[in-house]
Design a protein around this motif. Structure first.
Motif, PDB file in Angstrom:
ATOM      1  N   ARG A  95       8.236   0.198 -12.659  1.00 39.02           N
ATOM      2  CA  ARG A  95       9.322   1.008 -12.455  1.00 39.02           C
ATOM      3  C   ARG A  95       9.044   2.068 -11.533  1.00 39.02           C
ATOM      4  N   SER A  96       8.020   2.737 -11.536  1.00 41.40           N
ATOM      5  CA  SER A  96       7.739   3.855 -10.619  1.00 41.40           C
ATOM      6  C   SER A  96       7.790   3.375  -9.077  1.00 41.40           C
ATOM      7  N   LEU A  97       7.184   2.144  -8.832  1.00 38.46           N
ATOM      8  CA  LEU A  97       7.224   1.478  -7.724  1.00 38.46           C
ATOM      9  C   LEU A  97       8.555   1.140  -7.243  1.00 38.46           C
ATOM     10  N   LEU A  98       9.479   0.786  -7.891  1.00 32.95           N
ATOM     11  CA  LEU A  98      10.776   0.237  -7.623  1.00 32.95           C
ATOM     12  C   LEU A  98      11.503   1.587  -7.165  1.00 32.95           C
ATOM     13  N   GLU A  99      11.405   2.601  -8.081  1.00 29.46           N
ATOM     14  CA  GLU A  99      12.186   3.994  -7.475  1.00 29.46           C
ATOM     15  C   GLU A  99      11.412   4.319  -6.159  1.00 29.46           C
ATOM     16  N   THR A 100      10.363   4.245  -5.833  1.00 28.52           N
ATOM     17  CA  THR A 100       9.426   4.729  -4.713  1.00 28.52           C
ATOM     18  C   THR A 100      10.060   3.735  -3.518  1.00 28.52           C
ATOM     19  N   PHE A 101      10.318   2.438  -3.719  1.00 22.51           N
ATOM     20  CA  PHE A 101      10.694   1.745  -2.659  1.00 22.51           C
ATOM     21  C   PHE A 101      12.095   1.925  -2.468  1.00 22.51           C
ATOM     22  N   GLN A 102      12.866   2.656  -3.115  1.00 27.84           N
ATOM     23  CA  GLN A 102      14.226   2.983  -2.865  1.00 27.84           C
ATOM     24  C   GLN A 102      14.306   4.026  -1.582  1.00 27.84           C
ATOM     25  N   GLN A 103      13.349   4.677  -1.495  1.00 28.98           N
ATOM     26  CA  GLN A 103      13.148   5.841  -0.586  1.00 28.98           C
ATOM     27  C   GLN A 103      12.344   5.486   0.603  1.00 28.98           C
ATOM     28  N   HIS A 106       5.044  -7.052   0.050  1.00 28.40           N
ATOM     29  CA  HIS A 106       3.684  -7.551   0.595  1.00 28.40           C
ATOM     30  C   HIS A 106       2.756  -6.715   0.650  1.00 28.40           C
ATOM     31  N   VAL A 107       1.589  -7.481   0.401  1.00 26.50           N
ATOM     32  CA  VAL A 107       0.337  -6.675   0.363  1.00 26.50           C
ATOM     33  C   VAL A 107      -0.080  -6.361   1.858  1.00 26.50           C
ATOM     34  N   VAL A 108      -0.024  -5.183   2.507  1.00 20.81           N
ATOM     35  CA  VAL A 108      -0.488  -5.161   3.794  1.00 20.81           C
ATOM     36  C   VAL A 108      -1.978  -4.868   3.872  1.00 20.81           C
ATOM     37  N   GLN A 109      -2.654  -4.323   3.024  1.00 17.32           N
ATOM     38  CA  GLN A 109      -4.004  -4.000   3.046  1.00 17.32           C
ATOM     39  C   GLN A 109      -4.585  -3.400   1.910  1.00 17.32           C
ATOM     40  N   THR A 110      -5.923  -3.737   1.460  1.00 22.97           N
ATOM     41  CA  THR A 110      -6.551  -3.352   0.472  1.00 22.97           C
ATOM     42  C   THR A 110      -7.689  -2.641   0.763  1.00 22.97           C
ATOM     43  N   MET A 111      -7.942  -1.333   0.863  1.00 23.51           N
ATOM     44  CA  MET A 111      -9.002  -0.673   1.539  1.00 23.51           C
ATOM     45  C   MET A 111      -9.747   0.295   0.163  1.00 23.51           C
ATOM     46  N   GLY A 112     -11.014  -0.210  -0.206  1.00 23.82           N
ATOM     47  CA  GLY A 112     -11.625   0.212  -1.502  1.00 23.82           C
ATOM     48  C   GLY A 112     -10.725   0.316  -2.758  1.00 23.82           C
ATOM     49  N   ARG A 113     -10.279   1.198  -3.025  1.00 25.06           N
ATOM     50  CA  ARG A 113      -9.480   1.334  -4.201  1.00 25.06           C
ATOM     51  C   ARG A 113      -7.909   1.508  -3.866  1.00 25.06           C
ATOM     52  N   ASN A 114      -7.606   1.814  -2.533  1.00 22.35           N
ATOM     53  CA  ASN A 114      -6.201   2.087  -2.398  1.00 22.35           C
ATOM     54  C   ASN A 114      -5.583   0.878  -1.889  1.00 22.35           C
ATOM     55  N   VAL A 115      -4.398   0.673  -2.103  1.00 21.74           N
ATOM     56  CA  VAL A 115      -3.435  -0.752  -1.674  1.00 21.74           C
ATOM     57  C   VAL A 115      -2.360  -0.177  -1.046  1.00 21.74           C
ATOM     58  N   THR A 116      -2.118  -0.967   0.182  1.00 23.82           N
ATOM     59  CA  THR A 116      -0.893  -0.713   1.014  1.00 23.82           C
ATOM     60  C   THR A 116       0.116  -1.694   0.699  1.00 23.82           C
ATOM     61  N   LEU A 117       1.559  -1.372   0.262  1.00 27.02           N
ATOM     62  CA  LEU A 117       2.311  -2.273   0.053  1.00 27.02           C
ATOM     63  C   LEU A 117       3.611  -2.041   0.941  1.00 27.02           C
ATOM     64  N   TYR A 118       4.294  -3.115   1.371  1.00 24.19           N
ATOM     65  CA  TYR A 118       5.518  -3.074   2.084  1.00 24.19           C
ATOM     66  C   TYR A 118       6.535  -3.765   1.762  1.00 24.19           C
ATOM     67  N   ARG A 119       7.681  -3.159   1.529  1.00 27.44           N
ATOM     68  CA  ARG A 119       8.939  -3.982   1.319  1.00 27.44           C
ATOM     69  C   ARG A 119      10.078  -3.421   1.944  1.00 27.44           C
TER      70      ARG A 119
END
Length: 99
Positions: free
Chosen positions: A35-43, A74-87
């Motif tokens: 839910r938090s990510l859905l809200e973030t992806f709105q912005q 889409h998963v852009v990158q996983t670096m260590g414990r950080n994940v970058t997502l793109y939508r």
């Protein structure tokens, strides 16, 4: 839609200065995280997620689990414990991807 290596490289460059906006803890990918990510992806179209040390799985497997639960992510990158997502925004995408 799948991202090409050139597009992923472009998104990685854009995400370098981003701070994590969501955290995945010991409970894994909960409905609250989704839910938090859905809200973030709105912005924002590009989001970083921090996977905490007490998470039940690796950052890579959790990244793919999150992407499956968020339609169009889409998963852009996983670096260590950080994940970058793109939508991309379905109506007006702000990030122009290279071809």
């Amino acid at each position: 839609m799948t991202l090409t290596s050139k597009q992923r490289a472009h998104l990685r460059g854009l995400s370098h200065s981003l701070k994590p906006t969501a955290h995945v803890g010991k409970d894994g990918v909960t409905p609250a995280v989704v839910r938090s990510l859905l809200e973030t992806f709105q912005q924002h179209e590009l989001v970083k997620v921090r996977v905490l040390e007490n998470a039940p799985d690796s950052a890579k497997s959790l990244a793919h689990e999150i992407a499956e639960k968020l339609a169009g992510a889409h998963v852009v990158q996983t670096m260590g414990r950080n994940v970058t997502l793109y939508r991309p925004d379905p109506e007006e995408p702000t990030i122009a991807l290279p071809r």
